[in-house]
Design an enzyme around this catalytic site. Structure first.
Site, mmCIF file in Angstrom:
data_model
loop_
_atom_site.group_PDB
_atom_site.id
_atom_site.type_symbol
_atom_site.label_atom_id
_atom_site.label_comp_id
_atom_site.label_asym_id
_atom_site.label_seq_id
_atom_site.Cartn_x
_atom_site.Cartn_y
_atom_site.Cartn_z
ATOM 1 C CB CYS A 105 -2.211 7.406 -5.567
ATOM 2 S SG CYS A 105 -2.385 6.775 -3.897
ATOM 3 C CG LEU A 106 -6.705 3.089 -5.928
ATOM 4 C CD1 LEU A 106 -7.009 1.733 -5.320
ATOM 5 C CD2 LEU A 106 -7.598 3.377 -7.117
ATOM 6 C CG HIS A 121 0.571 3.847 -0.418
ATOM 7 N ND1 HIS A 121 0.032 5.059 -0.058
ATOM 8 C CD2 HIS A 121 0.199 3.648 -1.703
ATOM 9 C CE1 HIS A 121 -0.623 5.570 -1.078
ATOM 10 N NE2 HIS A 121 -0.529 4.731 -2.092
ATOM 11 N N GLY A 159 -3.071 -1.975 -7.380
ATOM 12 C CA GLY A 159 -2.399 -2.253 -6.114
ATOM 13 C C GLY A 159 -3.080 -1.479 -5.012
ATOM 14 C CD GLN A 209 -3.492 3.023 -1.367
ATOM 15 O OE1 GLN A 209 -2.916 2.015 -1.735
ATOM 16 N NE2 GLN A 209 -3.985 3.929 -2.204
ATOM 17 C CG HIS A 243 2.351 3.436 -5.832
ATOM 18 N ND1 HIS A 243 2.172 4.638 -6.477
ATOM 19 C CD2 HIS A 243 1.256 3.271 -5.052
ATOM 20 C CE1 HIS A 243 1.023 5.180 -6.091
ATOM 21 N NE2 HIS A 243 0.434 4.357 -5.217
ATOM 22 C CD GLU A 244 0.239 -0.316 -3.784
ATOM 23 O OE1 GLU A 244 -0.178 0.065 -2.667
ATOM 24 O OE2 GLU A 244 -0.220 0.133 -4.852
#
Length: 181
Positions: A100-101, A146, A51, A56, A142-143
């Site tokens: 997380c990226l 963000h 995702g 991000q 999670h997204e």
């Protein structure tokens, strides 16, 4: 949904301002939006993620993309514009490892509701709804976090968060343009 013309962009690291504020609503459904969605998919795949939220890759817009399995293993590949998260009133909780990226190389146990639904729009302005279980439910939450200015590490105790962020700072990063910010 995804076009093959996306160009991967560098992943924004935790600490960058755009990751720590609520993202702006999307109002223009045009070719630029379609290209952004394609770039987001390309960026997510280049970074080996499941995702990715627009902030991000440094874009202040309420958009996320995902390619994520649910509790049965079935994959959902989708994008959502201006998502709204809906959690059940009766919440069964699930604790699982989350990463997380934007906090590369680090993972921690996070407890979240086991099911979640997101409603919003697709890139053409058409309504979309995704019902998630398992990893897909976690990814939806999670997204949206963000896009609201939160990362999973913000949900952890301060000492754990500090340790993970220090370790992430030493990580070379993921995806394209992995030099440190």
């Amino acid at each position: 949904m995804q076009t093959p013309t996306g160009t991967p962009r560098p992943i924004t690291r935790y600490g960058t301002l755009v990751l720590h504020r609520r993202c702006a609503e999307v109002t223009a459904f045009d070719d630029a939006l379609a290209q952004l969605v394609a770039d987001m998919f390309a960026s997510m795949y280049a970074a080996h993620g499941v995702g990715l939220a627009a902030n991000q890759i440094g874009v202040d817009a309420r958009i996320f993309v995902l390619d994520c399995p649910d509790a049965t293993g079935a994959h959902t590949v989708a994008h959502v514009i201006n998502p709204v998260l809906h959690l059940p009133e009766q919440r069964d909780l699930a604790t699982d490892s989350e990463g997380c990226l934007s906090v590369p190389g680090q993972y921690a146990e996070v407890t979240r509701p086991a099911t979640a639904t997101v409603t919003g729009l697709d890139m053409h302005g058409q309504p979309i709804r995704i019902d998630g279980t398992g990893t897909l439910a976690r990814c939806l939450q999670h997204e949206v976090d963000h896009l609201d200015g939160l990362a999973y590490v913000d949900r952890l105790p301060a000492r754990t968060r500090k340790r993970l962020l220090a370790a992430a700072a030493e990580h070379p990063g993921v995806g394209v343009g992995t030099s440190r910010d």
